[in-house]
Scaffold this active site. Structure first.
Site, PDB file in Angstrom:
ATOM      1  N   ASP A 194      29.043  25.886  12.401  1.00  0.00           N
ATOM      2  CA  ASP A 194      28.491  25.839  13.734  1.00  0.00           C
ATOM      3  C   ASP A 194      27.004  26.371  13.602  1.00  0.00           C
ATOM      4  O   ASP A 194      26.855  27.356  12.953  1.00  0.00           O
ATOM      5  CB  ASP A 194      29.303  26.431  14.867  1.00  0.00           C
ATOM      6  CG  ASP A 194      28.948  25.990  16.339  1.00  0.00           C
ATOM      7  OD1 ASP A 194      29.400  24.784  16.670  1.00  0.00           O
ATOM      8  OD2 ASP A 194      28.215  26.638  17.058  1.00  0.00           O
ATOM      9  N   ARG A 213      37.836  16.971  16.543  1.00  0.00           N
ATOM     10  CA  ARG A 213      39.042  17.026  17.152  1.00  0.00           C
ATOM     11  C   ARG A 213      39.578  15.409  17.189  1.00  0.00           C
ATOM     12  O   ARG A 213      40.871  15.270  17.509  1.00  0.00           O
ATOM     13  CB  ARG A 213      38.980  17.858  18.395  1.00  0.00           C
ATOM     14  CG  ARG A 213      39.127  19.128  18.316  1.00  0.00           C
ATOM     15  CD  ARG A 213      38.537  19.908  19.771  1.00  0.00           C
ATOM     16  NE  ARG A 213      37.288  19.347  19.791  1.00  0.00           N
ATOM     17  CZ  ARG A 213      36.750  19.844  21.025  1.00  0.00           C
ATOM     18  NH1 ARG A 213      36.993  20.839  21.898  1.00  0.00           N
ATOM     19  NH2 ARG A 213      35.447  19.701  21.120  1.00  0.00           N
ATOM     20  N   ARG A 264      43.540  23.187  13.113  1.00  0.00           N
ATOM     21  CA  ARG A 264      42.897  24.048  14.165  1.00  0.00           C
ATOM     22  C   ARG A 264      44.059  24.691  14.965  1.00  0.00           C
ATOM     23  O   ARG A 264      44.009  25.648  15.548  1.00  0.00           O
ATOM     24  CB  ARG A 264      41.952  22.920  14.911  1.00  0.00           C
ATOM     25  CG  ARG A 264      41.442  23.735  16.278  1.00  0.00           C
ATOM     26  CD  ARG A 264      40.332  24.390  15.866  1.00  0.00           C
ATOM     27  NE  ARG A 264      39.299  24.871  17.148  1.00  0.00           N
ATOM     28  CZ  ARG A 264      39.945  25.982  17.818  1.00  0.00           C
ATOM     29  NH1 ARG A 264      40.742  26.668  17.363  1.00  0.00           N
ATOM     30  NH2 ARG A 264      38.993  26.158  18.928  1.00  0.00           N
ATOM     31  N   TYR A 303      21.670  29.674  23.723  1.00  0.00           N
ATOM     32  CA  TYR A 303      22.916  30.323  23.623  1.00  0.00           C
ATOM     33  C   TYR A 303      22.761  31.706  23.905  1.00  0.00           C
ATOM     34  O   TYR A 303      23.647  32.532  24.215  1.00  0.00           O
ATOM     35  CB  TYR A 303      23.614  29.690  22.697  1.00  0.00           C
ATOM     36  CG  TYR A 303      24.303  28.370  22.699  1.00  0.00           C
ATOM     37  CD1 TYR A 303      25.291  28.166  23.469  1.00  0.00           C
ATOM     38  CD2 TYR A 303      23.817  27.339  22.086  1.00  0.00           C
ATOM     39  CE1 TYR A 303      25.771  26.809  23.771  1.00  0.00           C
ATOM     40  CE2 TYR A 303      24.166  26.136  22.215  1.00  0.00           C
ATOM     41  CZ  TYR A 303      25.017  25.708  23.153  1.00  0.00           C
ATOM     42  OH  TYR A 303      25.646  24.552  23.009  1.00  0.00           O
ATOM     43  N   ARG A 308      29.202  15.248  13.789  1.00  0.00           N
ATOM     44  CA  ARG A 308      30.562  15.979  14.097  1.00  0.00           C
ATOM     45  C   ARG A 308      31.763  15.023  13.519  1.00  0.00           C
ATOM     46  O   ARG A 308      32.742  14.850  14.160  1.00  0.00           O
ATOM     47  CB  ARG A 308      30.885  16.068  15.590  1.00  0.00           C
ATOM     48  CG  ARG A 308      29.889  17.055  16.208  1.00  0.00           C
ATOM     49  CD  ARG A 308      30.621  18.394  16.321  1.00  0.00           C
ATOM     50  NE  ARG A 308      29.759  19.408  17.036  1.00  0.00           N
ATOM     51  CZ  ARG A 308      30.002  19.789  18.316  1.00  0.00           C
ATOM     52  NH1 ARG A 308      31.158  19.326  19.198  1.00  0.00           N
ATOM     53  NH2 ARG A 308      29.055  20.568  18.776  1.00  0.00           N
TER      54      ARG A 308
END
Ligand code: CP3
Length: 347
Positions: A75, A30, A39, A152, A26
Site C-alpha cells: 500500500d 477483494r 484476507r 493521509y 488493484r
C-alpha cells in the site's frame, strides 16, 4: 534499441511491443475470492509485511488472467510505518494513521527510514514474486506521490474535503512543504530498494492531486514529485509511470515531467490527454483508462468499450498500455477481466 522481451517495458520506453500490454490497477484485491480467503485470516498490514503472503496475493490474478505485469501487493501508506507512524486498516474504515502530522515538530520527528532495514519486506516480496514470473512479464514496484501520502499523514485518514491539508497549504505552507520534502527523500530510497530487489518499472500514484488548484500543484507539489521521477530515471536507469489522478488540467503542468508513461484517469479522454501532453512538448506512452465500473457491463458491451479505447489510443500517444482509470472495485466480476484481455488479444 532492441526489444527488452517484455511488452509492457517496450511500450513504456517507446519500442513496438510484441503484443498489447495490459494490467489492472488493484488487480490483487477483494473482487477475487482467493484474495478474500487469504484476507479472512490475516490483517491487511500483516499481509503487506509478510513477503510470502504479499507474493501469494500478487500472483493470484496472474494465475487467472494472461496479464503482462504483476504489481507488488502493498500500500502507498506502508512507508509511513518506516517513518514512525502506526498504520491500521480496520474493516470498513479504510486506512488510519495515528498522530496526524500538523506541526513543524511533527514533521521533524518523522524518521527518514533505512529502506532495506525498515521496509525490506517489500523488497523480499518483490524478489519472491519475480522468481515466479515469466520472462515476458513485468514486475511493477510503486509508491505514493508525496502529496497523496501527505494528505493521509495530515488528515490521519481518508478525507472528502482535505480541510486539514488545505489549512496547512494556505496558513502554514512551510510545514506542508517540509513534509513533502521529507516524503520525497523517503520515496527515492524506498523505490531504489524496490528496484534493487527486482522491480522492472515503478509507478508513482498521485491519486488525490486532483484536489489541488493548478497553481498550488505547479508551484508546491509537482516539482518535488518530479524530483523523485528524475532521480529514479537518472540513477536507476529504469522507466517510470506517473498517475496524476483526476483532472485533465493537470496535463498542462507536466511539460518537464520525467515519466515515460502517464497513467490517465477515466474522466479524461485518452486522445485529449495525449493532445495536451504533445502541446506542452511531452512525448510519452499513455496508460489507462477504462472506467472500472464499465467492467459491470454485459460482455458484448464491454467488448465494444475495449475496442473504442483501442481506437482512441491509436493516435493518442506513441504507445498504449491498457489499464483501468483507477483501481478495481470489490464488486467487479472477475470474468470481465478475462473478456477485456480476450478482446485485446484479438487484433
Ligand atoms: O494494484 C494492486 O493490486 C497493488 C496493490 C495496491 C493496493 N493499494 C492494495 C490495497 C496499490 C497499488 C495501492 C495503492 C493505494 N492505496 C492508493 C493509490 C492508488 C489508488 O487506488 O488510488 C491509495 C490512495 C491507497 C490507500 C488505500 N488503501 C485506501 C484508501 C484503501 C481503502 C479502500 C479500499 O479499497 O478498501 C486501501 C486498502 C487497500 N489497498 C486494499 C488493497 C487490496 C483493500 C484492503 C482490504 O483487503 O481490505
Amino acid at each position: 534499441m532492441n526489444s527488452t522481451g517484455k511488452p509492457l517495458i517496450d511500450a513504456a520506453i517507446g519500442l513496438k511491443p510484441s503484443r498489447y500490454p495490459v494490467w489492472f490497477m488493484r488487480q490483487a484485491g477483494r473482487y477475487l475470492p482467493e484474495y478474500r480467503a487469504v484476507r479472512a485470516d490475516h490483517d491487511f498490514v500483516a499481509m503487506c509485511k509478510s513477503p510470502e503472503l504479499s507474493a501469494e496475493v500478487t500472483l493470484q490474478p496472474l494465475r487467472r488472467f494472461d496479464l503482462d505485469a504483476a504489481i507488488i501487493f502493498s500500500d502507498i501508506l506502508i512507508p509511513c510505518i518506516g517513518m514512525g507512524q502506526t498504520l491500521t486498516f480496520d474493516k470498513g474504515h479504510g486506512p488510519e494513521l495515528n498522530s496526524p502530522i500538523r506541526t513543524l515538530k511533527n514533521v521533524s520527528d518523522l524518521i527518514i527510514p533505512n529502506a532495506e532495514k525498515d521496509l525490506g519486506f517489500v523488497g523480499d516480496a518483490i524478489a519472491l514474486t519475480k522468481s515466479k514470473l515469466r520472462k515476458d512479464q513485468t514486475m511493477i514496484g510503486f509508491a505514493g506521490a508525496p502529496f497523496t501520502v501527505a494528505s493521509y499523514m495530515i488528515e490521519g485518514k481518508g478525507s472528502k474535503d482535505f480541510t486539514e491539508v488545505k489549512k496547512l497549504i494556505f496558513r502554514d505552507p512551510a510545514i506542508f512543504t517540509n513534509l513533502l520534502e521529507k516524503l520525497a527523500e523517503t520515496t527515492i530510497l524506498y523505490l531504489k530498494m524496490q528496484i534493487n530487489a527486482g522491480a522492472d518499472i515503478v509507478m508513482l500514484f498521485d491519486t488525490w492531486a486532483g484536489q489541488l488548484t493548478p497553481d498550488i500543484y505547479r508551484t508546491m507539489v509537482f516539482p518535488v514529485t518530479n524530483r523523485i521521477l528524475s532521480a529514479i530515471k537518472q540513477e536507476m536507469k529504469i522507466p517510470v509511470i506517473y498517475y496524476p489522478g483526476q483532472g485533465s488540467d493537470k496535463m498542462y503542468e507536466l511539460s518537464n515531467c520525467s515519466a515515460d508513461v502517464i497513467s490517465v484517469d477515466w474522466r479524461t479522454r485518452l486522445g485529449q490527454a495525449g493532445k495536451i501532453l504533445r502541446e506542452v512538448g511531452l512525448n510519452v506512452t499513455l496508460q489507462g483508462n477504462l472506467d472500472p465500473q464499465a467492467l459491470l457491463a454485459p460482455e458484448h458491451v464491454l467488448r465494444k468499450y475495449v475496442n473504442d479505447l483501442k481506437l482512441e489510443a491509436i493516435n493518442a500517444s506513441r504507445n498504449h498500455i491498457f489499464n483501468v482509470g483507477h483501481g478495481l472495485l470489490p464488486h467487479i466480476p472477475p470474468e470481465s477481466i478475462s473478456t477485456v484481455i480476450d478482446e485485446l488479444r484479438k487484433c
